[in-house]
Design an enzyme around this catalytic site. Structure first.
Site, PDB file in Angstrom:
ATOM      1  N   SER A 117       0.834  -1.208   0.000  1.00 13.11           N
ATOM      2  CA  SER A 117       0.000   0.000   0.000  1.00 13.11           C
ATOM      3  C   SER A 117       0.858   1.243   0.000  1.00 13.11           C
ATOM      4  O   SER A 117       0.365   2.328  -0.303  1.00 13.11           O
ATOM      5  CB  SER A 117      -0.857   0.053   1.267  1.00 13.11           C
ATOM      6  OG  SER A 117      -1.540  -1.123   1.471  1.00 13.11           O
ATOM      7  N   HIS A 138      -1.199  -2.670  -7.007  1.00 13.25           N
ATOM      8  CA  HIS A 138      -1.919  -2.338  -5.779  1.00 13.25           C
ATOM      9  C   HIS A 138      -3.412  -2.584  -5.989  1.00 13.25           C
ATOM     10  O   HIS A 138      -4.127  -1.724  -6.507  1.00 13.25           O
ATOM     11  CB  HIS A 138      -1.619  -0.869  -5.403  1.00 13.25           C
ATOM     12  CG  HIS A 138      -2.199  -0.436  -4.107  1.00 13.25           C
ATOM     13  ND1 HIS A 138      -2.384   0.895  -3.778  1.00 13.25           N
ATOM     14  CD2 HIS A 138      -2.620  -1.150  -3.037  1.00 13.25           C
ATOM     15  CE1 HIS A 138      -2.915   0.966  -2.572  1.00 13.25           C
ATOM     16  NE2 HIS A 138      -3.069  -0.255  -2.108  1.00 13.25           N
ATOM     17  N   GLU A 150      -3.964  -0.052  -8.980  1.00 13.57           N
ATOM     18  CA  GLU A 150      -2.989   1.036  -9.144  1.00 13.57           C
ATOM     19  C   GLU A 150      -1.657   0.368  -9.513  1.00 13.57           C
ATOM     20  O   GLU A 150      -1.146  -0.461  -8.756  1.00 13.57           O
ATOM     21  CB  GLU A 150      -2.883   1.798  -7.824  1.00 13.57           C
ATOM     22  CG  GLU A 150      -2.130   3.100  -7.896  1.00 13.57           C
ATOM     23  CD  GLU A 150      -2.124   3.838  -6.541  1.00 13.57           C
ATOM     24  OE1 GLU A 150      -2.181   3.188  -5.477  1.00 13.57           O
ATOM     25  OE2 GLU A 150      -2.045   5.077  -6.563  1.00 13.57           O
TER      26      GLU A 150
END
Ligand code: NAD
Length: 295
Positions: A117, A138, A150
């Protein structure tokens, strides 16, 4: 790409394995012991059943998907992988150790991704040979439901690696959005300061938990208020991401609210511990506010 390995069978790892299995990839899901694997097996089965019930998939698709996943405690199984996705606990040293192990088992051309993260992909790439094949993928929680992945391009990530991962992400019907590797990427760089500000507003007594969340839900059309979302993410996770932003930019605007720090020290980590800004597990669908601000 045909064979995908996922290291870490927790919340994210089991969701990633589940989603790839639906698209007929052969998936190896690896964790440190059988207890964690058994929990993952049950979670995936329950979540696939939910999709059958909602008529998103058929019973036959569920059975096929489940058969596509091999559960294992050994890295031996990952040898033939085209892609390995690391999804272990959010600790840089642990992730680097795991990446070094992955590096020992797979070929020098396999792509290695991290679901981190907030930890720098450029930094994680130092743990493997051929760092141009390291990339951030992500996924969002819950993986089978959330559309976004992501994609984080580390300083040394090659165009080849990037293109392969973008193509793969589209194949599993997710939306790949490419960002560069700077603290918090985009998602958490924007989300965490908002959550932190909501906690500061609570800490300063501007308004209560329910009022803050309701304002953001009804006024800004957010599906969930920032304090409830923090409880879902885990307050320890929120604190560690804010610390990454604070250290990465050296800017006090990212410094975590003392109330957040206090709650983490007290073990009130949100939904996973049964208490954060709200209390959980009493069977009621109506949320009960746990934290009472001082008037
Ligand atoms: P989790 O605690 O639910 O799961 C982590 C798993 O990793 C555990 O099952 C643990 O046993 C396993 N593990 C630890 N060391 C290992 C090792 N050496 N080898 C194999 N497995 C090992 O954590 P999570 O919420 O699934 O988070 C995993 C990653 O995904 C983290 O980097 C986190 O930041 C990221 N992430 C989490 C969320 C979220 O909402 N939870 C969202 C996006 C990204």
């Amino acid at each position: 790409m045909k064979i995908i390995s996922v290291i870490g069978a927790g919340t994210m790892g089991n969701g990633i394995a589940h989603h790839f299995s639906l698209f007929n990839y052969s998936v190896n899901l690896v964790d440190i012991n059988n207890k964690f694997l058994e929990r993952a097996r049950q979670t995936i089965s329950t979540n696939l059943d939910r999709q059958v019930k909602k008529e998103i998939i058929t019973q036959e698709e569920k059975d096929n998907s489940f058969n596509n996943i091999q559960f294992s405690t050994s890295f031996e199984n990952i040898k033939e992988s085209d892609l390995v996705i690391e999804a272990v606990t959010e600790k840089a040293d642990l992730k680097k150790d795991v990446l070094m192990d992955i590096n020992k088992y797979v070929s020098g051309t396999s792509i290695i991704a991290s679901n981190t993260s907030s930890i720098s992909i450029t930094n994680l790439a130092n743990a493997i040979s051929n760092p141009e094949r390291m990339i951030g993928m992500h996924f969002m929680n819950p993986v089978p439901v959330m559309k976004l992945v992501e994609i984080i391009r580390g300083y040394q990530t090659s165009e080849h690696t990037l293109n392969k991962i973008v193509e793969l992400t589209k194949k599993i019907q997710k939306a790949p959005i490419i960002v560069n590797d700077y603290p918090g990427f985009i998602s958490n760089r924007i989300l965490m300061p908002m959550i932190n500000e909501a906690i500061y507003a609570l800490y300063e007594g501007v308004a209560g938990v329910r009022e803050i969340d309701t304002i953001m839900k009804l006024g800004m059309a957010h599906p969930m208020g920032p304090l409830q979302l923090a409880d879902y993410i885990g307050l320890d996770v929120c604190l560690s991401i804010l610390n990454v932003l604070f250290e990465g930019f050296g800017n006090p605007k990212y410094s975590a609210c003392p109330l957040l720090k206090n709650m983490v020290v007290a073990g009130k980590l949100g939904k996973k511990t049964g208490e954060g800004f709200y209390t959980y597990g009493n069977g009621s669908s109506e949320l009960t506010v746990s934290y009472q601000f001082l008037k």
